[in-house]
Design a protein around this motif. Sequence first.
Motif, PDB file in Angstrom:
ATOM      1  N   VAL A   1       0.995  -1.220  -0.031  1.00  0.00           N
ATOM      2  CA  VAL A   1      -0.059   0.023   0.071  1.00  0.00           C
ATOM      3  C   VAL A   1       0.814   1.380  -0.107  1.00  0.00           C
ATOM      4  O   VAL A   1       2.044   1.397   0.769  1.00  0.00           O
ATOM      5  CB  VAL A   1      -0.979  -0.128   1.244  1.00  0.00           C
ATOM      6  CG1 VAL A   1      -1.758   1.229   1.443  1.00  0.00           C
ATOM      7  CG2 VAL A   1      -1.873  -1.124   0.956  1.00  0.00           C
ATOM      8  N   GLN A   2       0.619   2.252  -0.745  1.00  0.00           N
ATOM      9  CA  GLN A   2       1.079   3.616  -0.798  1.00  0.00           C
ATOM     10  C   GLN A   2      -0.149   4.672  -0.816  1.00  0.00           C
ATOM     11  O   GLN A   2      -1.053   4.541  -1.356  1.00  0.00           O
ATOM     12  CB  GLN A   2       2.213   3.711  -2.000  1.00  0.00           C
ATOM     13  CG  GLN A   2       1.687   3.932  -3.276  1.00  0.00           C
ATOM     14  CD  GLN A   2       2.514   3.982  -4.327  1.00  0.00           C
ATOM     15  OE1 GLN A   2       3.636   3.226  -4.496  1.00  0.00           O
ATOM     16  NE2 GLN A   2       2.204   4.867  -5.337  1.00  0.00           N
ATOM     17  N   ASP A   3       0.463   5.830  -0.342  1.00  0.00           N
ATOM     18  CA  ASP A   3      -0.616   6.912  -0.483  1.00  0.00           C
ATOM     19  C   ASP A   3      -0.943   7.321  -1.786  1.00  0.00           C
ATOM     20  O   ASP A   3       0.129   7.393  -2.826  1.00  0.00           O
ATOM     21  CB  ASP A   3       0.004   8.197   0.383  1.00  0.00           C
ATOM     22  CG  ASP A   3      -0.067   7.851   1.856  1.00  0.00           C
ATOM     23  OD1 ASP A   3      -0.748   6.861   2.333  1.00  0.00           O
ATOM     24  OD2 ASP A   3       0.691   8.571   2.586  1.00  0.00           O
ATOM     25  N   ALA A   4      -2.132   7.749  -2.428  1.00  0.00           N
ATOM     26  CA  ALA A   4      -2.251   7.881  -3.673  1.00  0.00           C
ATOM     27  C   ALA A   4      -1.913   9.433  -3.767  1.00  0.00           C
ATOM     28  O   ALA A   4      -1.924  10.475  -2.766  1.00  0.00           O
ATOM     29  CB  ALA A   4      -3.944   7.867  -3.841  1.00  0.00           C
ATOM     30  N   PRO A   5      -1.435   9.881  -4.963  1.00  0.00           N
ATOM     31  CA  PRO A   5      -0.865  11.217  -5.178  1.00  0.00           C
ATOM     32  C   PRO A   5      -2.351  12.151  -4.948  1.00  0.00           C
ATOM     33  O   PRO A   5      -3.504  11.932  -5.362  1.00  0.00           O
ATOM     34  CB  PRO A   5      -0.844  11.287  -6.596  1.00  0.00           C
ATOM     35  CG  PRO A   5      -0.327   9.851  -6.919  1.00  0.00           C
ATOM     36  CD  PRO A   5      -1.171   8.893  -6.163  1.00  0.00           C
ATOM     37  N   GLY A   6      -2.074  13.180  -4.165  1.00  0.00           N
ATOM     38  CA  GLY A   6      -3.002  14.185  -3.498  1.00  0.00           C
ATOM     39  C   GLY A   6      -3.736  13.805  -2.314  1.00  0.00           C
ATOM     40  O   GLY A   6      -4.421  14.428  -1.669  1.00  0.00           O
TER      41      GLY A   6
END
Length: 215
Positions: A84-89
Amino acid sequence: MTRTRALLAIAPFALLLGSAAGCGSDGDGSAAPGGSALPGSQAPSDAPPVSGASEPSGGASPTGGSGGGGDSGRCHHGEVRLAVQDAPGGGAAGSQYTWIVLTNTSSRTCTVYGFPGVSWVTGDSGQQVNKPAERDTAVSPKRVELAPGKAAHAQVGSPQTGNFGDECKPVQVRGYRVYLPDETAADFVPAPQTVCSADGVGLAHVGPVVAGTSQ
């Protein structure tokens, strides 16, 4: 008179001898009309065998499974690493967005098509919280080809618990249970967060798998 009588007496015996000789010549000639052959002696001994009855046809052998049909090229569980990674924005409209990243760890190129199955889970037993994420059908799925080492992602939106008041019943979860499209085995992906536990309230939504890990 005596000589004549003797000749007349010999004549019948000569006729009988001639008749007997004629019968012997007939037996060496053609067979008598009433004669019969031994049973089966008229069946041909060189009749050809029945062909193809027990021999496989050359075209009957099935072809291999490498013709590109079915799921021969699909990425399977165990061939893809999930993270999991943070979505852009980050987030918008009262939801927090994250990406579930799929990386091909196998030695072959495989494909992914459609929506992954995503659920929140909590506790050591991996108990599911609330219902599974709903599909975001605003984005049409496309077949994504993943070469070895390449990645794709699916975006997950989790509504903020404050949007739903007391009916939300917020709880802390450990992360996601994720099924690749068309697979029946799942992976756990750590993603601690607070979500609604009330059945059907504040559900997450998930998009289809798309290529790449950056916009």
